[in-house]
Write a protein that holds these residues in place. Sequence first.
Motif, PDB file in Angstrom:
ATOM      1  N   ARG A   1      -5.368  -3.370   5.003  1.00 19.91           N
ATOM      2  CA  ARG A   1      -4.074  -3.294   5.678  1.00 19.91           C
ATOM      3  C   ARG A   1      -3.263  -2.065   5.289  1.00 19.91           C
ATOM      4  O   ARG A   1      -2.168  -1.860   5.783  1.00 19.91           O
ATOM      5  CB  ARG A   1      -3.271  -4.550   5.364  1.00 19.91           C
ATOM      6  N   CYS A   2      -3.822  -1.252   4.385  1.00 21.48           N
ATOM      7  CA  CYS A   2      -3.082  -0.078   3.916  1.00 21.48           C
ATOM      8  C   CYS A   2      -3.519   1.173   4.668  1.00 21.48           C
ATOM      9  O   CYS A   2      -4.620   1.239   5.199  1.00 21.48           O
ATOM     10  CB  CYS A   2      -3.352   0.145   2.429  1.00 21.48           C
ATOM     11  N   ASP A   3      -2.621   2.195   4.671  1.00 21.43           N
ATOM     12  CA  ASP A   3      -3.006   3.487   5.242  1.00 21.43           C
ATOM     13  C   ASP A   3      -4.053   4.151   4.354  1.00 21.43           C
ATOM     14  O   ASP A   3      -5.050   4.659   4.823  1.00 21.43           O
ATOM     15  CB  ASP A   3      -1.786   4.408   5.351  1.00 21.43           C
TER      16      ASP A   3
ATOM     17  N   GLY B   1      -8.200   2.096 -15.900  1.00 17.25           N
ATOM     18  CA  GLY B   1      -7.316   3.240 -16.068  1.00 17.25           C
ATOM     19  C   GLY B   1      -7.710   4.487 -15.304  1.00 17.25           C
ATOM     20  O   GLY B   1      -7.086   5.533 -15.473  1.00 17.25           O
ATOM     21  N   ARG B   2      -8.739   4.389 -14.490  1.00 17.82           N
ATOM     22  CA  ARG B   2      -9.154   5.558 -13.705  1.00 17.82           C
ATOM     23  C   ARG B   2      -9.150   5.215 -12.225  1.00 17.82           C
ATOM     24  O   ARG B   2      -9.486   4.095 -11.839  1.00 17.82           O
ATOM     25  CB  ARG B   2     -10.578   5.982 -14.079  1.00 17.82           C
ATOM     26  N   LEU B   3      -8.789   6.193 -11.384  1.00 15.61           N
ATOM     27  CA  LEU B   3      -8.880   5.991  -9.941  1.00 15.61           C
ATOM     28  C   LEU B   3     -10.297   6.332  -9.500  1.00 15.61           C
ATOM     29  O   LEU B   3     -10.759   7.465  -9.679  1.00 15.61           O
ATOM     30  CB  LEU B   3      -7.862   6.862  -9.219  1.00 15.61           C
ATOM     31  N   LEU B   4     -10.996   5.339  -8.952  1.00 16.70           N
ATOM     32  CA  LEU B   4     -12.366   5.570  -8.508  1.00 16.70           C
ATOM     33  C   LEU B   4     -12.367   6.352  -7.204  1.00 16.70           C
ATOM     34  O   LEU B   4     -13.169   7.255  -7.005  1.00 16.70           O
ATOM     35  CB  LEU B   4     -13.086   4.235  -8.281  1.00 16.70           C
ATOM     36  N   ARG B   5     -11.503   5.996  -6.295  1.00 17.09           N
ATOM     37  CA  ARG B   5     -11.421   6.648  -4.984  1.00 17.09           C
ATOM     38  C   ARG B   5      -9.980   6.569  -4.478  1.00 17.09           C
ATOM     39  O   ARG B   5      -9.285   5.611  -4.751  1.00 17.09           O
ATOM     40  CB  ARG B   5     -12.299   5.899  -3.952  1.00 17.09           C
ATOM     41  N   ILE B   6      -9.561   7.600  -3.722  1.00 20.10           N
ATOM     42  CA  ILE B   6      -8.299   7.507  -2.984  1.00 20.10           C
ATOM     43  C   ILE B   6      -8.599   7.945  -1.568  1.00 20.10           C
ATOM     44  O   ILE B   6      -8.892   9.120  -1.337  1.00 20.10           O
ATOM     45  CB  ILE B   6      -7.211   8.438  -3.555  1.00 20.10           C
ATOM     46  N   ASP B   7      -8.570   7.015  -0.651  1.00 20.51           N
ATOM     47  CA  ASP B   7      -8.954   7.322   0.729  1.00 20.51           C
ATOM     48  C   ASP B   7      -8.429   6.242   1.653  1.00 20.51           C
ATOM     49  O   ASP B   7      -8.083   5.152   1.190  1.00 20.51           O
ATOM     50  CB  ASP B   7     -10.493   7.349   0.844  1.00 20.51           C
ATOM     51  N   PRO B   8      -8.427   6.546   2.978  1.00 17.50           N
ATOM     52  CA  PRO B   8      -8.145   5.458   3.911  1.00 17.50           C
ATOM     53  C   PRO B   8      -9.258   4.413   3.820  1.00 17.50           C
ATOM     54  O   PRO B   8     -10.402   4.785   3.521  1.00 17.50           O
ATOM     55  CB  PRO B   8      -8.170   6.137   5.282  1.00 17.50           C
ATOM     56  N   PRO B   9      -8.959   3.156   4.041  1.00 14.91           N
ATOM     57  CA  PRO B   9      -9.990   2.129   3.911  1.00 14.91           C
ATOM     58  C   PRO B   9     -11.220   2.408   4.764  1.00 14.91           C
ATOM     59  O   PRO B   9     -12.349   2.176   4.320  1.00 14.91           O
ATOM     60  CB  PRO B   9      -9.295   0.842   4.351  1.00 14.91           C
ATOM     61  N   THR B  10     -10.986   2.943   5.963  1.00 14.21           N
ATOM     62  CA  THR B  10     -12.138   3.227   6.838  1.00 14.21           C
ATOM     63  C   THR B  10     -13.053   4.266   6.213  1.00 14.21           C
ATOM     64  O   THR B  10     -14.278   4.167   6.297  1.00 14.21           O
ATOM     65  CB  THR B  10     -11.670   3.727   8.219  1.00 14.21           C
ATOM     66  N   ALA B  11     -12.450   5.272   5.546  1.00 19.40           N
ATOM     67  CA  ALA B  11     -13.262   6.320   4.934  1.00 19.40           C
ATOM     68  C   ALA B  11     -14.032   5.770   3.741  1.00 19.40           C
ATOM     69  O   ALA B  11     -15.195   6.144   3.514  1.00 19.40           O
ATOM     70  CB  ALA B  11     -12.371   7.481   4.489  1.00 19.40           C
TER      71      ALA B  11
END
Lengths: 245, 306, 375
Positions: free
Chosen positions: B201-203, B211-221
């Motif tokens: 439901r998020c953009d 403590g680490r970001l694995l991925r930052i992307d639109p859900p579709t990507a």
Amino acid sequence: MKGIPVIRANELTRKFGAFVAVDRISFEVHPGELFGFLGANGAGKTTAMRMLSGLIRPTSGTASVLGYDVYRQSEAIKRSIGYMSQRFSLYEDLTIMENIRFYGGIYGLDSRLLAHRADEMLRQLDLELQRDQLVRSLPTGWRQKLAFAVAILHRPRLVFLDEPTGGVDPIVRREFWEWILNYVALGNTVFATTHYMDEAEYCSRLSVMVDGRLAAIGSPSELRRQYGVHDMEELFLNLATSSFT
Amino acid sequence: MEAIIARSLSKTYRSGKSQTHALKGIDLDIQEGELFGLVGPDGAGKTTLIRILVSLILPDQGTASVGGLDVVRNFGLLRQQIGYVPGRFSLYQDLTVHENLHFFASVFGVNAEEQYGLVREIYKYLEPFRDRKAGQLSGGMKQKLALSCALIHRPSVLFLDEPTTGVDAVSRREFWVLLSQLRNQGMTIFVSTPYMDEAARCDRVGLIQEGRLLRIDPPTAIVRDFPLTLYALSTDLMSRVKPDLASCAEVLSAFAFGANYHLTFQTSAGPQACVRMLEQKGHTNIRLEVIQPGIEDCFMYFMKGS
Amino acid sequence: MPTKLARIAFGAFIQKEWKHIFRDRKTILILFGMPLVQILIFGFALSNEVKHARIAVFDQSNDSFSQELVKRLDASRHFDVVARLNHPSEVQEAFQAGEIRLVVVIPPGFENALHAFHRAPLQLLADGSDPNLGTTVVHYAASIVAASQEDLLGQQSLPYGFETELRMMFNPQLEAAYNFVPGVMAMILLLICAMMTSVAIVREKENGNMEVLLVSPVKPLWIILAKTIPYLVLSTANICSILLLSYFVLDVPVRGSVPLLIGGSLIFTVTALSLGMFVSSIAHTQTVAMFGTLVGLFLPSLMFSDFMFPVDNMPEPLRLISYILPSRWYFYIVKSVMIKGLGLAGIWKELLILSGMTLVLLLVSIRKFDNRLAL
């Protein structure tokens, strides 16, 4: 193999003043079942579970748990069941071993048996090296697994689980349910609530509570057929939403 | 323009001898008007990150700004421009719905009646209970009240820490509809959740673990980048599936997903070999079909990869 | 600080705090019931004052002077003369029967001796099996006898044959309530201001409210100050009710100036409030705040403020403790103004010490307040 029901509730009711929290629910849970107990917040799940675990007295109706009457033998019920909740289970400021000893003590396990079970349990959980670490230092998922292991330390034939996997990472969450299914496979019974609808599918049977009543009860496949839904999430949304308005 | 910027944020908690690395170098850029979801299990660092961004705690390293205001130096101004709903229900349980709303309006120096337009959509759910004490509301209602109170001063950026934890599926769905409406009005929203299904439901989504970001992307990507073919398996003997699959070397991963198992294979010959093996072991009515992965599948994949 | 915003927010806080207080019946009961009950308990039940003790008289003289003395003893609310003895052997019997606390033995020729020598022997026999009670009873009797002497003989008379230095200054009848009222005032202010405020502030932390408030534009200091206002008002109301109660029900006079008394009390109220703020800046749970104030403040104050136990009889280190306790100075101020009737000139030093302590405490607790979460 059905046998004598582990839980048998008949018209079980609990009122708080004029408010009817649980409204004449009747159902049975049999040995070796993983019984899912679903419902929206405030639908009466917690109250029903507290009556069955001997914590509060019903207003009317009858119920027996492991053959004990919920009115007269609540002490016997508490001795014989296991209970684990997401909100409170282990003392974070005690070490793993101290928690195990404490709960073992509560259920009257003698020290030889306790030591034996603790060793076995820590081996299975792969926590042998961390036995003297504070529970606080464990990741959430591990903590929940440990909490379950502690809840079945006295090998209860019936375990109540109240939202056991809230916030647990997806891999550990699945490991957790495998554990539960293994325990059930030994002939024990588990009575669980959850907000993860995919977990509802693991249950052999489940019920959905809406406004204090049992709106639906059956195995996931029966319920899918009966309500014409694809999964338990759809069933839940249908039943719970119709009660709003 | 970026509403939220974070550069190599780190935070370590120390208590006695032990220390916990809550955040290990977080980089983040969130656009104005974005609905951003921070998705991860308990203990991944979600709360710590949010608390740093709302200026409640100080980072050990790195910098961050919200609406162009530095979270360490400009916290006074920053606090006037943000709304914050903490993970724990933090309104006054002994005050009524109405009194809570008025109190928070006064704290931010605004008039609740004048601001009513902004929260009308949410507050209409609460209107019938306006004189009920906040402590007596159901979980979903409490969250709606907390949201109303956080919105009363028209913040430009809204932070919500696990607003749907412990809330039932119906209320969760309603809550996300409300967040989408706010996003459509132009508000920047930063929300954390342990429920993977809410990510869709998020953009954009940030998957966070240890403590680490694995991925930052639109859900579709994120779903598109799932590099393997995913299969859903069901048979008439579900309880035997897991142990039986263990003897099939072709299987790369097998996770229970509701009534099915989600499988990935080493090679393209895997699926056939697996079905044959299951037939030999006595499974009937075997269904194995290709499906679209969900965020949860991806999360587990990236989690294992890291 | 944008002043209009600050004013609105400040007002909202105070309003909210009132609602918290008035919505919880137990809180109200504690806030208003406790002072009442304490004053009455200390004033009546727990007081070491003796009332209607049964005494016997062995009057061998039976002249007008001795009769007058016996009449006065009987008229006092401390004593009831229940028996007249006729033989020395009856004295022993009277005590052994266990109902007599004191026997007054008046030798033959009492009045004559008094006129002739300005000295007359008088024997007060008390039951020593309860030494405290015995001493008290003797003191009461002695002071009544002393008073009678002044009235009957006028100023020119010489002391009697027993210790007139036993007479208590400012409190000739040894009224227990005189001591208890200032003590209870100090304790009530400590409990309400220090304990209730620290618990109320910590409750905001514990319930997570503080997290939301810190993120609002309101400065944390204002949050804390706003919390103390209702308790300041309540304490003032309590001081007044205690004073009224002690004046009308316990017959304790207010000899000094009432504004001075109230002014001193207000300073001590602020002291107690800053103590409460200090505790709440350290404590993270309501339990810790409660026990912190009880054990760290209330008990030492009870023991070392000169109110329960005389500080002068304590060893040096303990006396030092009493010097750093604000309640000791406040107790002294109230006692001086209320009972001795001293004016500002008599208590300015103590007022100065108390104000200094208050200022330091206030500064320390304000500085300790962080505008971020302490984790």
